[in-house]
Design a protein around this motif. Structure first.
Motif, mmCIF file in Angstrom:
data_model
loop_
_atom_site.group_PDB
_atom_site.id
_atom_site.type_symbol
_atom_site.label_atom_id
_atom_site.label_comp_id
_atom_site.label_asym_id
_atom_site.label_seq_id
_atom_site.Cartn_x
_atom_site.Cartn_y
_atom_site.Cartn_z
ATOM 1 N N ARG A 180 56.264 0.480 72.123
ATOM 2 C CA ARG A 180 57.542 0.253 72.798
ATOM 3 C C ARG A 180 58.289 -0.913 72.143
ATOM 4 N N THR A 181 59.515 -1.095 72.544
ATOM 5 C CA THR A 181 60.339 -2.196 72.032
ATOM 6 C C THR A 181 59.859 -3.515 72.640
ATOM 7 N N PRO A 182 60.208 -4.649 72.001
ATOM 8 C CA PRO A 182 59.838 -5.952 72.569
ATOM 9 C C PRO A 182 60.379 -6.156 73.989
ATOM 10 N N ALA A 219 61.523 0.119 65.181
ATOM 11 C CA ALA A 219 61.755 -0.829 64.080
ATOM 12 C C ALA A 219 61.942 -0.057 62.779
ATOM 13 N N PRO A 220 62.841 -0.537 61.908
ATOM 14 C CA PRO A 220 63.092 0.179 60.654
ATOM 15 C C PRO A 220 61.867 0.277 59.741
ATOM 16 N N ASP A 221 60.932 -0.656 59.891
ATOM 17 C CA ASP A 221 59.744 -0.646 59.035
ATOM 18 C C ASP A 221 58.502 -0.115 59.759
ATOM 19 N N PHE A 222 58.708 0.665 60.814
ATOM 20 C CA PHE A 222 57.575 1.148 61.617
ATOM 21 C C PHE A 222 56.534 1.880 60.763
ATOM 22 N N GLN A 223 56.961 2.816 59.953
ATOM 23 C CA GLN A 223 56.018 3.587 59.151
ATOM 24 C C GLN A 223 55.300 2.687 58.139
#
Length: 134
Positions: free
Chosen positions: A59-61, A79-83
């Motif tokens: 989940r988001t912060p 988040a853009p860097d999740f992967q």
């Protein structure tokens, strides 16, 4: 009459072949433990007791600030860097993944499966389901 018996026989054969193929396919998935598995709250809780599992909160912060499962590691799905962050995790460990209601965690589990993670579980109902039962 003979034609209808032939059609019935052919239809029966096709139905039997389809059922056999379906059974073989599902038993192969179960025995190879491929893919991720959905767990209800009780099953998720039981898996948490296994030594070495990693609980991932995707989940988001803002969402995690409202509460989270004790010991969970935060990894924001949006988040853009999740992967990229997933790529830093050990694919040989067991992961229990949850989000708010189960949608993002299911997507995260699919991504992890595609990245070669061996043992991934999704909490059906997410943190909402968890909170309702705890």
């Amino acid at each position: 009459m003979i034609t209808s018996w032939k059609n019935l026989s052919l239809l029966s054969y096709l139905l039997l072949a389809l059922m056999t193929a379906s059974c073989q396919s599902s038993s192969n998935t179960d025995s190879n433990n491929e893919g991720f598995q959905d767990l209800n709250v009780a099953e998720f809780k039981q898996k948490m007791e296994t030594r070495g599992v990693v609980v991932l909160d995707v989940r988001t912060p803002e969402e995690t600030a409202e509460g989270m499962i004790t010991g969970a590691q935060e990894l924001d799905f949006r988040a853009p860097d999740f992967q990229e962050q997933l790529g830093k995790l050990d694919p040989d460990k067991t992961y229990l993944v949850y989000c708010r209601s189960g949608g993002r965690s299911s997507s995260a589990c699919s991504m992890m499966e595609g990245m070669g993670f061996k043992s991934v579980y999704n909490l059906v109902g997410g943190y909402q389901g968890w909170s309702a039962e705890n």
